[in-house]
Design a protein around this motif. Structure first.
Motif, PDB file in Angstrom:
ATOM      1  N   MET A  24      78.061  -7.232  86.212  1.00 25.95           N
ATOM      2  CA  MET A  24      77.119  -6.147  86.026  1.00 25.95           C
ATOM      3  C   MET A  24      77.218  -5.645  84.591  1.00 25.95           C
ATOM      4  SD  MET A  24      76.779  -2.430  87.867  1.00 25.95           S
ATOM      5  CE  MET A  24      76.850  -3.206  89.447  1.00 25.95           C
ATOM      6  N   THR A  25      76.062  -5.385  84.009  1.00 20.28           N
ATOM      7  CA  THR A  25      75.983  -4.839  82.662  1.00 20.28           C
ATOM      8  C   THR A  25      75.259  -3.504  82.733  1.00 20.28           C
ATOM      9  OG1 THR A  25      75.887  -7.063  81.733  1.00 20.28           O
ATOM     10  CG2 THR A  25      75.196  -5.263  80.296  1.00 20.28           C
ATOM     11  N   VAL A  26      75.822  -2.514  82.054  1.00 18.26           N
ATOM     12  CA  VAL A  26      75.234  -1.182  81.999  1.00 18.26           C
ATOM     13  C   VAL A  26      74.715  -0.970  80.586  1.00 18.26           C
ATOM     14  CG1 VAL A  26      75.686   1.291  82.198  1.00 18.26           C
ATOM     15  CG2 VAL A  26      76.790  -0.315  83.774  1.00 18.26           C
ATOM     16  N   LEU A  27      73.429  -0.677  80.458  1.00 19.70           N
ATOM     17  CA  LEU A  27      72.788  -0.419  79.165  1.00 19.70           C
ATOM     18  C   LEU A  27      72.457   1.062  79.077  1.00 19.70           C
ATOM     19  CD1 LEU A  27      71.521  -1.563  76.525  1.00 19.70           C
ATOM     20  CD2 LEU A  27      69.368  -1.741  77.811  1.00 19.70           C
ATOM     21  N   ALA A  28      72.992   1.711  78.050  1.00 18.22           N
ATOM     22  CA  ALA A  28      72.715   3.134  77.836  1.00 18.22           C
ATOM     23  C   ALA A  28      72.514   3.364  76.349  1.00 18.22           C
ATOM     24  CB  ALA A  28      73.858   3.992  78.370  1.00 18.22           C
TER      25      ALA A  28
ATOM     26  N   GLN B 285      72.939 -12.407  75.877  1.00 22.48           N
ATOM     27  CA  GLN B 285      74.166 -13.148  75.549  1.00 22.48           C
ATOM     28  C   GLN B 285      75.384 -12.400  76.091  1.00 22.48           C
ATOM     29  OE1 GLN B 285      73.903 -13.691  71.266  1.00 22.48           O
ATOM     30  NE2 GLN B 285      73.473 -15.860  71.563  1.00 22.48           N
ATOM     31  N   ILE B 286      75.411 -11.097  75.904  1.00 19.25           N
ATOM     32  CA  ILE B 286      76.514 -10.280  76.431  1.00 19.25           C
ATOM     33  C   ILE B 286      76.557 -10.380  77.959  1.00 19.25           C
ATOM     34  CG2 ILE B 286      77.323  -7.885  76.713  1.00 19.25           C
ATOM     35  CD1 ILE B 286      76.147  -7.405  73.824  1.00 19.25           C
ATOM     36  N   MET B 287      75.394 -10.438  78.588  1.00 15.05           N
ATOM     37  CA  MET B 287      75.315 -10.545  80.038  1.00 15.05           C
ATOM     38  C   MET B 287      75.749 -11.912  80.552  1.00 15.05           C
ATOM     39  SD  MET B 287      71.669  -8.651  80.772  1.00 15.05           S
ATOM     40  CE  MET B 287      71.735  -8.932  82.555  1.00 15.05           C
ATOM     41  N   GLY B 288      75.841 -12.890  79.649  1.00 16.87           N
ATOM     42  CA  GLY B 288      76.227 -14.227  80.071  1.00 16.87           C
ATOM     43  C   GLY B 288      75.052 -15.121  80.397  1.00 16.87           C
ATOM     44  N   LEU B 289      73.867 -14.720  79.981  1.00 20.43           N
ATOM     45  CA  LEU B 289      72.674 -15.541  80.161  1.00 20.43           C
ATOM     46  C   LEU B 289      72.399 -16.315  78.862  1.00 20.43           C
ATOM     47  CD1 LEU B 289      70.406 -12.907  81.912  1.00 20.43           C
ATOM     48  CD2 LEU B 289      71.624 -14.804  82.992  1.00 20.43           C
ATOM     49  N   THR B 290      71.619 -17.361  78.946  1.00 21.63           N
ATOM     50  CA  THR B 290      71.277 -18.145  77.785  1.00 21.63           C
ATOM     51  C   THR B 290      70.035 -17.571  77.128  1.00 21.63           C
ATOM     52  OG1 THR B 290      72.167 -20.106  78.852  1.00 21.63           O
ATOM     53  CG2 THR B 290      70.732 -20.460  76.949  1.00 21.63           C
ATOM     54  N   PRO B 291      70.131 -17.147  75.861  1.00 19.54           N
ATOM     55  CA  PRO B 291      68.940 -16.627  75.168  1.00 19.54           C
ATOM     56  C   PRO B 291      67.889 -17.712  75.005  1.00 19.54           C
ATOM     57  CG  PRO B 291      70.929 -16.150  73.926  1.00 19.54           C
ATOM     58  CD  PRO B 291      71.305 -17.095  75.028  1.00 19.54           C
ATOM     59  N   ARG B 292      66.637 -17.280  74.958  1.00 19.67           N
ATOM     60  CA  ARG B 292      65.515 -18.217  74.776  1.00 19.67           C
ATOM     61  C   ARG B 292      64.910 -17.975  73.400  1.00 19.67           C
ATOM     62  NH1 ARG B 292      64.662 -16.598  80.380  1.00 19.67           N
ATOM     63  NH2 ARG B 292      65.378 -18.337  81.614  1.00 19.67           N
TER      64      ARG B 292
END
Length: 183
Positions: free
Chosen positions: A1-5, A175-182
């Protein structure tokens, strides 16, 4: 889980909407709020717009992972059951919430990754808030006072992403979330 604030008008909603559109593998929480909808906002897409009584009921039944009074006026919060379902399904969860909410989530889910979305500069933040034209002058002043306090909380976060361009900030966040950027 990523929290964006991050502070008001920094573009949390814009960056999150970009991720929702371009990264369907990410699950973005939709917050409940007692504030009225702004032009173009859709129920269940941008927020769940609820009355104060409905919000009270969610809090009383412990259905909120986090919630807060924001800018001294309206309440915002994240429904616990929706987040639990997404986590159980193995989704990459992104919570776009205010500073108070991020602090509450850190108490209950310290293993989450906490990302602070920062403006390129204070003048840019002021310009964004005033430029969107959705608040009265009094509300703008109140939000800018809150933003100064929120900016001081940056060191509490695991990572900082500067929102100078939506696409670049979203790429860094995924990237921080662990997904591959497009591209």
């Amino acid at each position: 889980m990523t929290v964006l604030a991050g502070p008001t008008a920094v573009g949390k909603g814009t960056v999150s909407a970009y991720i929702r559109e371009h990264y369907p593998e990410a699950w973005l929480s939709v917050s409940a709020t007692t504030r009225p909808a702004r032009p173009g906002e859709q129920e269940g897409v941008h927020y769940f717009f609820v009355t104060s009584e409905e919000f009270d009921d969610l809090v009383d039944r412990d259905q909120m992972l986090e919630w807060a009074v924001v800018h001294g006026v309206n309440r915002y919060g994240t429904r616990r059951d929706k987040v639990d379902e997404a986590v159980a399904a193995g989704r990459h969860v992104l919570l776009e919430i205010d500073l108070q909410g991020a602090r509450q989530v850190r108490e209950s889910l310290p293993e989450a990754t906490f990302v602070f979305l920062a403006p390129p500069s204070w003048p840019e933040l002021v310009e964004r808030l005033i430029g969107r034209g959705t608040e009265t002058e009094a509300e703008q002043r109140r939000r800018l006072e809150t933003a100064r306090m929120e900016l001081a909380a940056e060191p509490e976060f695991d990572a900082v992403v500067v929102n100078d361009r939506v696409e670049r900030a979203a790429s860094e966040l995924v990237q921080i979330m662990g997904l591959t950027p497009r591209d």
